[in-house]
Design an enzyme around this catalytic site. Structure first.
Site, PDB file in Angstrom:
ATOM      1  N   GLU A  12      -5.544   3.633  36.464  1.00 15.75           N
ATOM      2  CA  GLU A  12      -4.180   3.440  37.258  1.00 15.75           C
ATOM      3  C   GLU A  12      -3.006   2.845  36.322  1.00 15.75           C
ATOM      4  OE1 GLU A  12      -4.976   1.484  41.092  1.00 15.75           O
ATOM      5  OE2 GLU A  12      -5.435   3.536  41.698  1.00 15.75           O
TER       6      GLU A  12
ATOM      7  N   ASP B 182      28.019  23.932  27.606  1.00 16.35           N
ATOM      8  CA  ASP B 182      27.561  24.405  29.058  1.00 16.35           C
ATOM      9  C   ASP B 182      28.471  25.570  29.507  1.00 16.35           C
ATOM     10  OD1 ASP B 182      26.566  24.442  31.463  1.00 16.35           O
ATOM     11  OD2 ASP B 182      26.753  22.540  31.885  1.00 16.35           O
TER      12      ASP B 182
ATOM     13  N   ARG C 147      23.718  16.319  40.684  1.00 18.75           N
ATOM     14  CA  ARG C 147      24.417  17.259  39.790  1.00 18.75           C
ATOM     15  C   ARG C 147      24.272  18.792  40.438  1.00 18.75           C
ATOM     16  NH1 ARG C 147      25.680  18.981  33.750  1.00 18.75           N
ATOM     17  NH2 ARG C 147      27.906  18.864  33.719  1.00 18.75           N
TER      18      ARG C 147
ATOM     19  N   TRP D 198      20.036  20.214  23.167  1.00 20.83           N
ATOM     20  CA  TRP D 198      19.241  20.351  24.542  1.00 20.83           C
ATOM     21  C   TRP D 198      19.297  19.174  25.465  1.00 20.83           C
ATOM     22  CZ3 TRP D 198      14.084  23.086  23.597  1.00 20.83           C
ATOM     23  CH2 TRP D 198      13.060  22.792  24.596  1.00 20.83           C
ATOM     24  N   ASP D 199      19.847  19.555  26.442  1.00 21.95           N
ATOM     25  CA  ASP D 199      20.411  18.560  27.586  1.00 21.95           C
ATOM     26  C   ASP D 199      19.605  18.283  28.572  1.00 21.95           C
ATOM     27  OD1 ASP D 199      22.405  16.951  28.525  1.00 21.95           O
ATOM     28  OD2 ASP D 199      23.933  18.169  28.564  1.00 21.95           O
TER      29      ASP D 199
ATOM     30  N   CYS E 240      19.919  15.353  23.976  1.00 20.97           N
ATOM     31  CA  CYS E 240      20.948  14.849  24.940  1.00 20.97           C
ATOM     32  C   CYS E 240      20.207  14.806  26.328  1.00 20.97           C
ATOM     33  CB  CYS E 240      22.124  15.991  24.826  1.00 20.97           C
ATOM     34  SG  CYS E 240      23.388  15.355  26.013  1.00 20.97           S
TER      35      CYS E 240
ATOM     36  N   GLY F 204      24.282  12.392  27.397  1.00 15.93           N
ATOM     37  CA  GLY F 204      24.334  11.594  26.675  1.00 15.93           C
ATOM     38  C   GLY F 204      23.012  11.001  26.321  1.00 15.93           C
TER      39      GLY F 204
ATOM     40  N   ASP G  45      15.418   8.352  22.564  1.00 14.53           N
ATOM     41  CA  ASP G  45      14.077   7.211  22.097  1.00 14.53           C
ATOM     42  C   ASP G  45      13.405   7.999  20.908  1.00 14.53           C
ATOM     43  OD1 ASP G  45      12.154   9.560  23.190  1.00 14.53           O
ATOM     44  OD2 ASP G  45      13.197   9.152  24.766  1.00 14.53           O
TER      45      ASP G  45
ATOM     46  N   GLU H 270      48.476  15.248  13.544  1.00 16.65           N
ATOM     47  CA  GLU H 270      47.107  15.010  13.690  1.00 16.65           C
ATOM     48  C   GLU H 270      46.175  16.063  12.855  1.00 16.65           C
ATOM     49  OE1 GLU H 270      47.200  12.928  18.368  1.00 16.65           O
ATOM     50  OE2 GLU H 270      47.491  15.144  17.968  1.00 16.65           O
TER      51      GLU H 270
END
Ligand code: DGJ
Length: 739
Positions: A181, A372, A448, A482-483, A531, A534, A539, A619
């Site tokens: 557990e 995307d 989403r 890789w989102d 990703c 974001g 980790d 720019e």
């Protein structure tokens, strides 16, 4: 030898260059923690052990005449539930007879050269160090003979890098099924410490903001139950001396190498002893161990530094860069990319993309990334996820033709995917509604407009592997983003029986790792950027597969100062996906100068995320210059030692990269709260050679390392909105006139 065992005292000593970790087997057979901290030159630290009869802290039966002997007060290496230790436990199991009590005692040990590996889980790689004989593994077996459980605690000791890794493997040696557990990766006790806890919490678009707090007699929990390590609580915590600063004081870091539900419990007990337990979150978790089976916990990376938070960060940066990330990417120059997301979101066709690519080439960009919206019916975020076939209405000839055209322009090509998700409005969902996680008879939580695929299923992973392989084989692709765009809920899988549903969250993560591992193996040359909306899965577990991770969906450079600075406590610059975006910023509406946006993006992987068609001539010129500057400095930025110079991001945020040989330095400064008639900002550099000389590139002025570190460098007055500057010091042979 970095690992020693003294038979007589039953003391294990693990030594790294600057730290020492000691543990021992006591007279009751308990594995006690003895010491972790600054190197003590071989001193046996058992002299610090004291015991007294604490009320309501019971004794092992055979030691009832020694009332000072109690599991509740002894510092432990791996605590269990139900047998007199009332602090947070690392292991909780239910035996077939319903008993929940466990008592682990020492059964033996083994020392091996090299670092252990883990099957199916990410781990700190130790092959090179094994060859140089600077890494060793200690494995200690603990047993509960009544339960029929063995726990193998492994310690990987990276002597040169001041790193120790820990993991636990729980084996069922009984003839009956055992239900786990809670199975944490580690537990550690600090009997005499007074610590602050620093954790990195936040939210979508504002990840990893450090929070520092004094530890009082209570338990503080840093946790994620979102099926991902999360934007909200990073699986990395620091315990430090309350007086510790960026540059001084004892600091300990604990980084769980895991991308799913996690929990770090930090508790201070009745007499002030501090315990940390870190591992997979136990809420909603249970795991059936059949006879002969074993459960492997994720690894934790531990480090100690007496050189304050910067010293600790340096240890983590080094181990992640050199032993977790794929060094083929961490060490090489990577192309500056333009990502299509903030340039066009879902609104594009081939012509528009090729126009963007032309503009990108003119700016000196080297890779074009299609985000995307390129597949299935994905013209908004309401549909198409799961249908990994190019939308030929938008992209005639699919990715193959588009990638060829992009390459013809001299650009590399990258593509976005979100494999673990599915929209209800997709062919995949219509064909396999049972492939999405959902409790029977219940409407799933929707986020989403998408559901989460059941990554515990082999057929789902096979489908995704086939889709991704086809995409990567058909077109010329050098990079994949890789989102993962929602928190996981409804963790029920049709793949598992009722009594194994508590395994879904962890099996989900194992499934993701398996898929990522297969893709990495099949396409080793392709750079995968992780990703999760974001930085929702920023980790060490993901870094094992993806050497860089999109740091945040917030591309505002002022907000990014906080996000990237917070991230830097544990993770190196080369892992932080960071782009220059448009001004005013799409997330905050804040207007910032292009120069400042460039400086902030250079504290990361550096790229662009804007529509070049909207740029002015000036720019464009600036961007060309930025890209040149980045290439000139990237070795220093990616491979140098990083220091946080300012204590905060207000009113100035400053940081520094020093080359490994300490000859070259880049200082970056952004002013976030400009005042009229303000005091001058004097920034004190760190990590230089005090006896060397450094030339400031722009002015040609020469300074000694000592002067820059102890006297500092004084900036000119700044003007305007959020101004920033980079100060580059290069080696200088000659000295300066001495007074
Ligand atoms: C979230 C990511 O973080 C963004 O950069 C972008 O890729 C979107 N998803 C696309 O849906």
């Amino acid at each position: 030898m970095s690992i020693r065992f003294d038979k007589e005292s039953q003391l294990f000593v693990l030594e790294t260059r600057n730290s020492c970790y000691q543990l021992r087997v006591d007279e009751t057979g308990l594995l006690r923690h003895v010491y972790y901290g600054k190197g003590v030159g071989g001193t046996d630290m058992r002299y610090r052990e004291k015991s007294s009869d604490r009320g309501f802290s019971g004794n092992p039966y055979d030691f009832q005449n020694n009332r000072g002997c109690s599991a509740d007060t002894m510092p432990q290496e791996y605590s269990t539930f139900g047998t007199g230790d009332y602090r947070p436990s690392a292991l909780e199991a239910v035996l077939e007879n319903g008993s929940r009590s466990l008592e682990l005692t020492y059964a033996g040990y083994q020392v091996e050269s090299g670092k252990y590996t883990l099957a199916g889980l990410p781990y700190v790689r130790g092959a090179q160090q094994a060859a140089a004989n600077t890494v060793q593994t200690l494995t200690i077996e603990l047993r509960d003979e009544i339960a029929g459980i063995s726990v193998f605690l492994s310690y990987g000791v990276f002597a040169e890098k001041d790193i120790i890794t820990r993991t636990a493997r729980i084996c069922n040696r009984s003839g009956k099924t055992i239900r786990l557990e809670k199975a944490a990766s580690m537990c550690i006790d600090f009997p005499y410490a007074s610590f602050d806890l620093i954790h990195f919490s936040g939210r979508h678009c504002m990840e990893r903001i450090p929070e520092r707090r004094e530890l009082t007699r209570s338990t503080v929990t840093v946790e994620s139950k979102r099926g991902m390590s999360s934007h909200h609580a990073n699986p990395f915590v620091i315990l430090c001396d309350p007086a510790a600063t960026e540059d001084h004081g004892d600091c300990y870091g604990f980084m769980l190498m895991y991308s799913g539900n996690h929990k770090e419990e930090v508790s201070r007990d009745q007499v002030g002893s501090i315990r940390l337990v870190s591992g997979i979150h136990d809420e909603g978790f249970c795991w059936l161990l059949a006879p002969g089976e074993a459960f492997q916990t994720p690894e934790v990376i531990l480090s100690y530094s007496s050189d304050g938070l910067n010293g600790l960060s340096g240890n983590f940066h080094r181990i992640l860069r050199e032993n977790v990330c794929d060094t083929r990417f961490a060490d090489r120059s990577l192309p500056v990319l333009l990502n299509s997301w903030e340039a066009c979101y879902f609104d594009f066709d081939t012509d528009k993309l090729l126009k963007l690519a032309d503009e990108a080439v003119a700016l000196g960009v080297e890779m074009f990334v299609l985000d995307d919206g390129w597949f299935g019916s994905r013209t908004s975020d309401h549909s198409g996820l799961g249908d990994w076939f190019a939308n030929e209405d938008r992209l005639p000839g699919g990715l193959k033709v588009l990638s060829e055209k992009i390459h013809e322009k001299g650009l590399q090509f990258g593509v976005w995917i979100e494999p673990e998700m599915v929209n209800e409005d997709s062919d995949l969902y219509r064909a396999h509604p049972d492939w999405a996680l959902c409790d029977p008879g219940r409407k799933p939580v929707i986020a989403r407009s998408q559901l989460v695929l059941d990554m515990t299923r082999g057929d789902v992973r096979e489908y995704l592997f086939d889709c991704i392989s086809r995409i990567l084989k058909d077109a010329q692709i050098e990079y994949v983003k890789w989102d993962f765009n929602r928190s996981v809920s409804n963790m029920w899988s049709g793949n598992l029986p009722a009594d194994r549903q508590g395994e879904v969250a962890h099996r989900f993560v194992l499934g993701v790792y398996e898929l990522l591992g297969r893709i990495r193996e099949a396409f080793p040359e392709i750079l995968i950027e992780g990703c999760a909306g974001g930085g929702g899965r920023f980790d060490a577990g993901m870094l094992f597969y993806c050497p860089q991770i999109w740091c945040s969906d917030n591309t505002d450079p002022v907000a990014r100062l906080s996000i990237q600075r917070g991230t830097s406590y544990g993770y190196p610059v080369c892992t932080m996906g960071s782009h220059v975006s448009a001004s005013p910023n799409h997330q905050t509406g804040r207007a910032t100068p292009l120069a400042t946006r460039g400086i902030v993006a250079m504290a990361g992987t550096f790229g662009y995320e804007l529509d070049p068609n909207r740029l002015t001539g000036e720019e464009r010129r600036q961007i060309r210059e930025q890209i040149d500057t980045y290439h000139r400095l990237e070795r220093l930025i990616r491979g140098g030692t990083y220091y946080r110079l300012s204590q905060d991001v207000h009113p100035y945020c400053s940081w520094e990269c020093v080359s490994q040989d300490r000859s070259e330095v880049l200082v970056s400064v952004v002013c976030t709260a400009l005042e009229a008639n303000a005091a001058f900002y004097c920034v004190k550099l760190r990590g230089l050679d005090p006896d060397r000389f450094y030339r400031e590139e722009r002015s040609g002025e020469v300074f000694s390392g000592a002067a820059l570190m102890y006297g500092g460098y004084v900036l000119d007055t700044m003007h305007g909105d959020f101004p920033g500057c980079q100060i580059h010091f290069t080696p200088c042979a000659g000295g300066i006139a001495q007074v």
